[in-house]
Design an enzyme around this catalytic site. Structure first.
Site, short mmCIF file in Angstrom:
data_model
loop_
_atom_site.label_atom_id
_atom_site.label_comp_id
_atom_site.label_asym_id
_atom_site.label_seq_id
_atom_site.Cartn_x
_atom_site.Cartn_y
_atom_site.Cartn_z
N ASP A 19 33.32 47.58 42.62
CA ASP A 19 32.47 46.89 41.64
C ASP A 19 31.18 47.63 41.22
O ASP A 19 30.11 47.01 41.17
CB ASP A 19 32.08 45.50 42.18
CG ASP A 19 33.28 44.58 42.40
OD1 ASP A 19 34.41 45.01 42.15
OD2 ASP A 19 33.08 43.43 42.83
N LYS A 117 39.73 41.75 39.57
CA LYS A 117 39.77 40.57 40.45
C LYS A 117 38.79 39.52 39.96
O LYS A 117 37.83 39.84 39.26
CB LYS A 117 39.44 40.99 41.89
CG LYS A 117 38.07 41.61 42.03
CD LYS A 117 37.78 42.07 43.43
CE LYS A 117 36.41 42.66 43.57
NZ LYS A 117 35.30 41.74 43.25
N CYS A 162 31.37 41.81 48.23
CA CYS A 162 32.67 42.40 47.94
C CYS A 162 33.04 43.55 48.88
O CYS A 162 34.21 43.69 49.25
CB CYS A 162 32.75 42.80 46.48
SG CYS A 162 32.76 41.33 45.42
C1 VGL Z 1 30.10 40.27 43.88
C2 VGL Z 1 29.06 38.23 43.89
C3 VGL Z 1 29.85 37.80 42.84
C4 VGL Z 1 30.20 41.63 44.47
C5 VGL Z 1 30.92 39.85 42.85
O1 VGL Z 1 30.72 42.55 43.80
O2 VGL Z 1 29.75 41.79 45.63
N1 VGL Z 1 29.19 39.43 44.40
N2 VGL Z 1 30.77 38.63 42.34
#
Ligand code: VGL
Ligand code: ZN
Length: 217
Positions: A19, A117, A162
């Protein structure tokens, strides 16, 4: 805690970039402090690994993890969804928006697979392997098995969400798993970073530092 040193990426090793998207960097909708600092570190690592995979948080508008989808709820509160407790977030990584794109300096062209995702409106997905209902899979474990990739190195954002859940699930799926500490940054919500390292250490995931990873000589 297991510190792993003397790492030379080999054929069965895979770098998994979690991410590294605009919304998790400075000025993003869910900015992780110093989020973009991981980009040059990860780019160096990409050059050392023969196998590279990335994940992309990829929510439809109105996603159930967004506080804006719950009347009278604010970001960072917790609610009960059908699968259990869920932290609410500001709207972020909405499909097709600039915030959902990878950081422009990330060398994403080297990624062999991009796992999206969090695309089901009713289920959030922190982990690259299982969504937050802990049942629905992303298909990543099967992909890695078919490609005979057995040792996984995790980097990216955010350490305490994540990256943490991806690391735990990777271990539970039987992969040797190592988090490269300096190539991650955290949100750190109510002690979530300490909790993450405790969980990571407890499930047998190793830790490493990027400067101790060398090219095959
Ligand atoms: C994430 C919160 C919401 C992350 C993704 O990538 O850690 N955290 N969505
Ligand atoms: Zn998200």
């Amino acid at each position: 805690m297991t510190y792993v040193t003397n790492i030379k990426p080999a054929e069965a090793d895979c770098l998994i970039i979690i991410d590294v998207q605009n919304d998790f960097c400075s000025n993003g909708a869910l900015a992780v402090p110093e989020g973009e600092a991981v980009v040059p570190i990860i780019n160096e690592l990409i050059g050392l690994f023969g196998n590279v995979i990335a994940t992309q948080d990829w929510h439809p508008a109105g996603h159930s993890s967004f506080a804006s989808s719950h009347p009278e709820r604010a970001p960072f509160e917790e609610v009960d969804l059908h699968y259990g407790k869920q932290t609410l977030w500001p709207d972020h990584c909405v499909q097709g928006t600039e915030g959902a794109e990878f950081h422009r300096a990330l060398d994403i062209d080297r990624a062999q697979l991009i796992v999206r995702k969090g695309f089901r409106v009713g289920i959030d997905s922190y982990s690259a392997f299982y969504e937050n209902d802990r049942r629905t899979t992303t298909g990543l474990a099967g992909y890695l098995q078919e490609r005979e990739l057995r040792r996984l190195f995790l980097v990216g954002l955010a350490t305490d969400f994540c990256v943490r859940y991806s690391a735990e699930d990777a271990r539970h799926e039987g992969f040797e798993t190592i988090v490269i500490e300096d190539a991650c940054r955290a949100i750190d919500l109510d002690g979530s970073l300490d909790a993450a390292w405790t969980a990571i250490d407890r499930c047998g995931v190793g830790r490493a530092t990027s400067s101790l990873i060398n090219a095959e000589s």
